[in-house]
Design an enzyme around this catalytic site. Sequence first.
Site, PDB file in Angstrom:
ATOM      1  N   TYR A 153       0.669  -1.284   0.045  1.00 31.28           N
ATOM      2  CA  TYR A 153      -0.165  -0.175   0.034  1.00 31.28           C
ATOM      3  C   TYR A 153       0.844   1.341   0.135  1.00 31.28           C
ATOM      4  O   TYR A 153       0.833   2.151  -0.835  1.00 31.28           O
ATOM      5  CB  TYR A 153      -0.857  -0.042   1.297  1.00 31.28           C
ATOM      6  CG  TYR A 153      -1.566   1.368   1.531  1.00 31.28           C
ATOM      7  CD1 TYR A 153      -2.468   1.790   0.426  1.00 31.28           C
ATOM      8  CD2 TYR A 153      -1.395   1.929   2.644  1.00 31.28           C
ATOM      9  CE1 TYR A 153      -3.124   2.986   0.563  1.00 31.28           C
ATOM     10  CE2 TYR A 153      -2.102   3.126   2.714  1.00 31.28           C
ATOM     11  CZ  TYR A 153      -2.919   3.826   1.875  1.00 31.28           C
ATOM     12  OH  TYR A 153      -3.671   4.993   2.206  1.00 31.28           O
TER      13      TYR A 153
HETATM   14  N1  LIG Z   1      -8.968   7.476   5.493  1.00 29.86           N
HETATM   15  C1  LIG Z   1      -7.460   7.770   6.006  1.00 29.86           C
HETATM   16  O1  LIG Z   1      -7.258   7.562   7.128  1.00 29.86           O
HETATM   17  C2  LIG Z   1      -6.251   7.920   4.823  1.00 29.86           C
HETATM   18  C3  LIG Z   1      -4.935   8.224   5.129  1.00 29.86           C
HETATM   19  C4  LIG Z   1      -4.179   8.125   4.254  1.00 29.86           C
HETATM   20  C5  LIG Z   1      -4.487   8.116   2.862  1.00 29.86           C
HETATM   21  N2  LIG Z   1      -5.895   7.938   2.593  1.00 29.86           N
HETATM   22  C6  LIG Z   1      -6.149   8.068   1.188  1.00 29.86           C
HETATM   23  O2  LIG Z   1      -7.117   9.007   0.994  1.00 29.86           O
HETATM   24  C7  LIG Z   1      -7.993   8.388  -0.187  1.00 29.86           C
HETATM   25  C8  LIG Z   1      -9.549   8.227   0.261  1.00 29.86           C
HETATM   26  O3  LIG Z   1      -9.745   7.600   1.253  1.00 29.86           O
HETATM   27  P1  LIG Z   1     -10.966   6.994   1.768  1.00 29.86           P
HETATM   28  O4  LIG Z   1     -10.541   6.834   3.468  1.00 29.86           O
HETATM   29  O5  LIG Z   1     -11.933   8.117   1.580  1.00 29.86           O
HETATM   30  O6  LIG Z   1     -11.321   5.489   1.237  1.00 29.86           O
HETATM   31  P2  LIG Z   1     -12.510   4.935   0.770  1.00 29.86           P
HETATM   32  O7  LIG Z   1     -12.151   3.275   0.462  1.00 29.86           O
HETATM   33  O8  LIG Z   1     -13.555   5.061   1.727  1.00 29.86           O
HETATM   34  O9  LIG Z   1     -12.723   5.530  -0.809  1.00 29.86           O
HETATM   35  C9  LIG Z   1     -12.009   5.190  -1.724  1.00 29.86           C
HETATM   36  C10 LIG Z   1     -13.126   5.244  -2.991  1.00 29.86           C
HETATM   37  O10 LIG Z   1     -12.284   4.870  -4.171  1.00 29.86           O
HETATM   38  C11 LIG Z   1     -13.297   3.753  -4.629  1.00 29.86           C
HETATM   39  N3  LIG Z   1     -12.078   2.934  -5.448  1.00 29.86           N
HETATM   40  C12 LIG Z   1     -11.186   2.091  -5.097  1.00 29.86           C
HETATM   41  N4  LIG Z   1     -10.905   1.343  -5.799  1.00 29.86           N
HETATM   42  C13 LIG Z   1     -11.150   2.092  -7.093  1.00 29.86           C
HETATM   43  C14 LIG Z   1     -10.934   1.546  -8.471  1.00 29.86           C
HETATM   44  N5  LIG Z   1     -10.040   0.736  -8.832  1.00 29.86           N
HETATM   45  N6  LIG Z   1     -11.529   2.283  -9.300  1.00 29.86           N
HETATM   46  C15 LIG Z   1     -12.629   3.238  -9.007  1.00 29.86           C
HETATM   47  N7  LIG Z   1     -12.835   3.386  -7.846  1.00 29.86           N
HETATM   48  C16 LIG Z   1     -12.231   2.862  -6.786  1.00 29.86           C
HETATM   49  C17 LIG Z   1     -14.005   3.096  -3.795  1.00 29.86           C
HETATM   50  O11 LIG Z   1     -15.300   2.534  -4.086  1.00 29.86           O
HETATM   51  C18 LIG Z   1     -14.152   4.191  -2.608  1.00 29.86           C
HETATM   52  O12 LIG Z   1     -15.517   4.704  -2.685  1.00 29.86           O
HETATM   53  C19 LIG Z   1      -7.236   7.260  -0.623  1.00 29.86           C
HETATM   54  O13 LIG Z   1      -6.388   7.564  -1.939  1.00 29.86           O
HETATM   55  C20 LIG Z   1      -6.718   6.645   0.531  1.00 29.86           C
HETATM   56  O14 LIG Z   1      -5.338   5.792   0.243  1.00 29.86           O
HETATM   57  C21 LIG Z   1      -6.709   7.827   3.369  1.00 29.86           C
END
Ligand SMILES: NC(=O)c1ccc[n+]([C@@H]2O[C@H](COP(=O)([O-])OP(=O)(O)OC[C@H]3O[C@@H](n4cnc5c(N)ncnc54)[C@H](O)[C@@H]3O)[C@@H](O)[C@H]2O)c1
Length: 337
Positions: A153
Amino acid sequence: MPRALVTGTAGFIGFHLARALLDAGWEVAGFDGMTDYYDVTLKQRRHQILLQKPGFTATEAMLEQAGAVRDFAARVAPDVIVHLAAQAGVRYSLEQPRAYLDANVIGTFEVMEAAREAGVRHLLMASTSSVYGAETALPYRETQKADTPLTIYAATKKANEAMGHAWAHLHGLPVTMFRFFTVYGPWGRPDMALFKFTRAILEGEPVDIYNHGEMWRDFTYVDDLVRGIVGLIDAVPPLPDTGTEPVPGDTLSPVAPFRIVNIGNGESVKLIDFVEAIEAATGRPALRNLMEMQTGDVPRTWADASLLRALTGSAPATPVAEGVARFVAWYREYYRV
Ligand SMILES: NC(=O)c1ccc[n+]([C@@H]2O[C@H](COP(=O)([O-])OP(=O)(O)OC[C@H]3O[C@@H](n4cnc5c(N)ncnc54)[C@H](O)[C@@H]3O)[C@@H](O)[C@H]2O)c1
């Protein structure tokens, strides 16, 4: 009216960002593949809320499907693209590493192509605090090397940063990468600690506390995070040699309109204190199941958010007790418990 293409709008952070942009008068075109990594109903409910607002349109497709984001961007003609869709989660990357390569590496390449073809004024993309990997100097600053990722990741997100830099350099496309620190709040992710702990505590089940509680996280409340993203949309990295003064601690590339910015609360909270905040908000005691450290995990995260503050004038500050109480109130209403 300014127009944003946001990927991941059915996801936790994308939903909150889209809602904030719509409330601020933006048009938002959402792109999400509705993957079944966690409860799809929660994703559909988030999109239903957005669809009630004027200015929101959405399409459902996978990032890595060749041409899908590019065609969508050509139709939408956005001013900016905020790329949040990804295969997230540290633990799942040990089980399904390939999903991360498809969504995060191939998928992000498609988004970069879409941004280039659409000629957006700014492409902003999510990276993560996980890229700091085995770094031990705290708090984490964007200028640290961060070349010791501990999971696929983190490695795919680190690759995204490098890809973003190359695209910014080759095409003069302004790119900002966010490093998010453990984001939490209402409509949060069921695979993350706050969600799992709240559910377990309300059901009288034990909560798994890794590394015997010797864990610290920089917990960032989602509204604060969204404020940071919105602020950075207008902090477009300048082209090199344009005489723009960098702000203190800037990570501007000398050869590309590119920078990396931490978005974190600037406070490292011990996991046990976090659990106590959930106990206080639920009014129930947690049954603590102390466990060993998980493979690929890090004991501590802590953001230096001074670059974000210098660029946008503010930085996250919501105390954990307050943010946790808001999450628990949402959880109880949503699940009627
Ligand atoms: N939540 C956290 O604490 C956190 C921390 C660091 C980084 N991030 C990053 O922030 C971003 C958002 O995270 P989040 O917590 O909202 O996650 P989440 O999983 O709730 O949202 C991601 C969305 O992307 C969509 N998705 C996933 N793979 C896909 C694909 N191949 N094609 C199209 N859609 C796809 C999913 O359906 C989902 O709705 C991500 O890039 C994640 O890596 C989040």
